[in-house]
Design an enzyme around this catalytic site. Structure first.
Site, PDB file in Angstrom:
ATOM      1  N   VAL A   1       1.402   3.022   3.186  1.00  0.00           N
ATOM      2  CA  VAL A   1       2.354   3.898   3.786  1.00  0.00           C
ATOM      3  C   VAL A   1       1.806   4.070   5.291  1.00  0.00           C
ATOM      4  CG1 VAL A   1       3.150   6.121   3.906  1.00  0.00           C
ATOM      5  CG2 VAL A   1       3.233   5.029   1.539  1.00  0.00           C
ATOM      6  N   CYS A   2       0.519   4.896   5.399  1.00  0.00           N
ATOM      7  CA  CYS A   2       0.046   5.517   6.647  1.00  0.00           C
ATOM      8  C   CYS A   2      -0.259   4.070   7.368  1.00  0.00           C
ATOM      9  CB  CYS A   2      -0.964   6.496   6.372  1.00  0.00           C
ATOM     10  SG  CYS A   2      -0.345   7.725   5.272  1.00  0.00           S
TER      11      CYS A   2
END
Lengths: 208, 208, 208, 208, 208, 208, 208, 208
Positions: free
Chosen positions: F117-118
């Site tokens: 995600v990040c």
């Protein structure tokens, strides 16, 4: 030259849950049962949370493959449910393809049991027809890691994007401010470490 | 832009079993012996079940590599069997290539020992000549996982599709209704978990 | 569309052994020390056996990285040996590149320590200049599997082919009949299981 | 001060197979299914080969635990078979204990599913009554390795000896000359590597 | 209350190498082949280095088990070598026991293939007769880790001490000053990391 | 046809550290905590050592995700630090993108928690805008290896290059002679094995 | 009948750090380097924190084994430091034993490299002389897990108690209220997950 | 000579849940979070199901260790709950010991976080006072497997019996007929594979 970035969009996505049946689940040995059960239910929860059209199907459920797990049946009482009379590739079943098309969505999130068959076959067929395919790898299980790796490679080279349920949820949600409570609850229910963070945080916050 | 979906078709497929020899098998350490033996016999069984033309070959079998395992010899008494006098790449042996061509098939299912040599070399050569190559990864063995991963990558990047015997069987069969009994027996004989599902199912079915 | 099949040819290949130094070897933890030592010596042996031009180089060997391991120095007394005064990428050292070019070979077999630096950097540079690069993965070592996987992917996507020393030997040799004794000795010295096959075979053969 | 050496004696030993049922087998995840099936059948084969009295039992087989696997039922048509109506510890069932006592043997070879319950409970009870207990660890399965290790420790500290089917066969047989053919066949049928040794040996022996 | 400290003494110790045969070695899968070969040769080297009386034996070596590996035969030309005609437990063979007794030693270092049979059986028998038994665990191999763990537990509970070849060498040597060169050479030949330390050390030492 | 060789250049590179927050770090289970902490600090140290412009950002840090780890805050007191009010993909935050653009660099080194995600979301977005993206895989962590593998594949296929901090440092430095002391210190502080090499080397060097 | 509970008491305990030398550390492969370095320093920190008398020793440090790691030397400038001229078992060195006796403590916490020699030998000797021995297992390292397991078993059966540094710290401290700050700092410096808990806690506490 | 068989008896057993706190749980890395959460809740459920007196305690819960996880608090509203002000060993807290004694039970089932401290310390103390201690190993977690193994050994040698929650439930229940529904529900809620067996069984049973 590289595969372009297809970004999941909650207005464009549908979920296909393929053959999560009580018998077939005993074949899954590439993911631990506690974790796998949690992943499948997390995917189902996010489908409901984001209100994504969802299509359920089973393979030959009157035999040893067994029925769809009751939790899924209970969660999607109104979703199209296509028990296939014999087709191994769900995409060979016209009712299933019609149900998928009827969602009107272009981005397909596919998960199932077992990965190299129940997931890979419809994924490859859908790619061929121009859908964007996102395999939810951790809600899909199979016999062992060797089998999984072969299947992942085949799908990925054909254009599928491999994701996990957490990444899917984050890419669909976009911004915590859309609904902090809702996303937090989804994570709290399916990520024990995240639940603990929330417990610790709210306790200190509240007590001080 | 992506690798297209080549779907196995039982009228188009042939099986090549390369160097499953008693001596060479002791080199296989990326798959447990009980499982590997089962996978090889499962591939052989499915070749027979789907009546796929099958070509057997061995490398230098009068030396330490040892003879073809007797089970395979017994299962395919009439299949072309090409003991190569020295060529390491089976595709360098004209008799072998002729036997492959004589099958008239375009889709080649290849398995063998060891993966990076006996499988990869003919797989790469066959791809170069335009065949569709499907490596049956779990009926192919080698020294360790590092070696296997290197080999898979080389073949896959050259265009081969990596599958396992179960996926192959499912993609060839297409629909349970074509022969429920037959496919069920194949699975029951080679997947203990599936056999147990059948036992449990038929017991309850019969007892009630 | 796929990566074409580059087949190793003993008249076209050269071997580059990069930074197999006594100090740096203590950094290698993705392959067990007994096996790694064996793999490196196996690659050296095959270079000699096939009379492939070989280039040796070291990085900053008067410091903690330590000297080239003595076995390699002893095996290739006449090979070009380029102790680099500081360049981390061997390809940044003109003497090294000249030595590589002086071999007149197009196919480069590269191994070294550590994989993501000493192997990957010259491999990427050589690919850029049009060489065919074959990474000998099991004679190359690094900190851990995560690091190795990242490095393999980078090289492979840039066009390198990943092989292991056994596959290299087999692809170069082509046919056992070219020299049964020689290849058998190479395998016997570096594959304990193969040595046992030979021992068992020759014992029964001789005793009967 | 140490545990004394209890040596298996084929005139003193009996085999207890506890709860190898079609349903319960799906719980076994500390040993791969192909290997586990093989181990269980190997134990059954050795029981027959050494003509050891064998007692079979199941737990609540009319429910989800499922029936005894048919192979075992077929191999021991005349053995006492005690389907327990509810007792979890087989030793709590008088018919079972009577059947064990009726064998007149002092050395009990116990295997079952799952290890920490179906094996450990009767093993502990039998030890308490003065039997010599040998747990056949590789024909006993359970949820995961943590569970297995806890169970092994408990039984072992109570006086049980942990063995595997191969060790049992060797300790019972004592001397190859008692029956070379018979023991060889047992090993050939259940140890793929041993089968290959025999194939290679007899081929060279026969061909020369 | 605890097991007393038996300290190895080079005047009291003998080495028993049991069934390191070319065929049986292919059964060993709990230790990698490169490492296992090294461990066995390291034990042999230390037996010679410390001039420990050594007894060799094989099981049924005219069959598939194969001959003693030639390296061991070559290293101990004058050691008693007892090819057993059939006894599986070497201690059941009178010639073997006589040879062990003839060494006049009380501390027995035992290694062999496979651990739970060829090592465990004579180890248990020797303990029963009052010998101090030290199992050299890393020069002993078997099918898998489950089997090994069962065997270790059985021997250990009967009073055997589990050691590895390096610990044995260190306990026998007592003090580096007895022979720095000799012990250093033993380590250099069998521990790649130690060899590198020596190379780096002597290089810097010599160059400065 | 292959991905071209993008070589890191210290005049062209910037570092993006995304969501290394005290709460989120408890989610990381694909890398051990001691090693992961070390990797993240190593990346920070190299950013400072090579004076690369660095951008820090956090996700929703006033909630359970927790604050940026204090070490990073302390090391980059003057770097742009963008606590995002809600955007999950840092690239959706205009301040963050502006800060990245303001560095004037084309090569982006990205690390963060969690990988899929990040890291993956801004990596994919930056690739789409024409940046060269280098993922620092070992300073990025996530739930487990399955998740990581899916994420790596997605980024890599989109054009990202996967590297580790050590490879990054070496590719940026180019030549030891640029600053032996500096690079040596970086390695000594973050690679225990390298520190030991230096200790041993300087000790012998100094003592002789 | 069971081993009695010996509880660590900070007035009764001394720490022995045996052979944590720069060269020998490269032999440690049963624990990752980052973690092992951390564990050793954590043990040293706790020795200082609880003011436990500490004895340092090295084996043959003027050769390839290398010097004591500088961190330990720096942390214990006044502790007895016995560089042994040759004795492999530290307990064979009179100065070392005198230094241990001079501490006047009965509970010995021992850690070292390698486990089966530098830890096990003095541990066994000290047990024989009536000391209570606590092996700090995670600050002790060796070649691989097989070696470690053998060594643990030998020490444990002789009466040693196996602990890890965290358990030691907790058992010595008894009650957080004795010094919350101090123990918290020890944990924060050596347990990244604990540090994160503290960071998150104090941030929320402080901000509200 | 061996440890006697202590059989769990539901009239004699109490459950101690020690330090299952939101912060401390992030330290647990020897069991996956999904599985660990399930195991802890399964133990709690069985305590309630068998109506075993249960004692809860926490360590320093107003700091970073965090509060008891809310699920446990909710399940045992009337159980004694002793938040310890500082004692690390729960047995050092008089209120806790009083609460344990007040149960009037002799058999203590202990689980907690982390294993080598919060479980081992009270387990050892309770054993010393004559209680029968049963460690519920899979509802107890710690940093890694090395730590766990050390802790298990220490407790087991002091007389504790190591069990898992499933074994505990089975030993307490004795006979399915005591309450088929109840035990089945417990298993169905905490063993996904068992739940699937029940689903498949009842479906076939009901449908036919």
């Amino acid at each position: 030259m590289s595969k372009p970035y297809k970004r999941l969009d909650k207005t464009q996505a549908a979920v296909l849950m393929v053959d999560h049946q009580a018998g077939l689940l005993s074949l899954v040995r590439d993911i631990e049962p506690d974790r796998f059960k949690n992943n499948v239910l997390a995917l189902a929860d996010l489908a409901k949370y984001f209100k994504l059209p969802t299509v359920l199907t089973t393979s030959f459920e009157d035999g040893p493959n067994g029925p769809l797990v009751p939790e899924l049946k209970a969660m999607f009482p109104d979703a199209p449910f296509i028990p296939r009379p014999g087709q191994i590739n769900a995409w060979d079943n016209e009712d299933f393809v019609s149900a998928v098309r009827a969602t009107g969505k272009k981005q397909l999130l596919i998960a199932g049991v077992v990965t190299e068959v129940c997931v890979a076959f419809p994924a490859l067929a859908a790619l061929e027809e121009g859908f964007d395919v996102f395999v939810v790898t951790d809600a899909s299980g199979t016999f062992n890691e060797l089998t999984r790796d072969s299947a992942w490679r085949r799908m990925s080279e054909a254009g599928a994007q491999l994701m996990t349920w957490f990444g899917v949820a984050c890419e669909l949600h976009r911004d915590w401010r859309n609904d902090i409570e809702g996303l937090g609850t989804l994570f709290s229910n399916h990520i024990p470490d995240y639940r603990n963070l929330i417990t610790a945080y709210t306790t200190v916050k509240g007590v001080k």
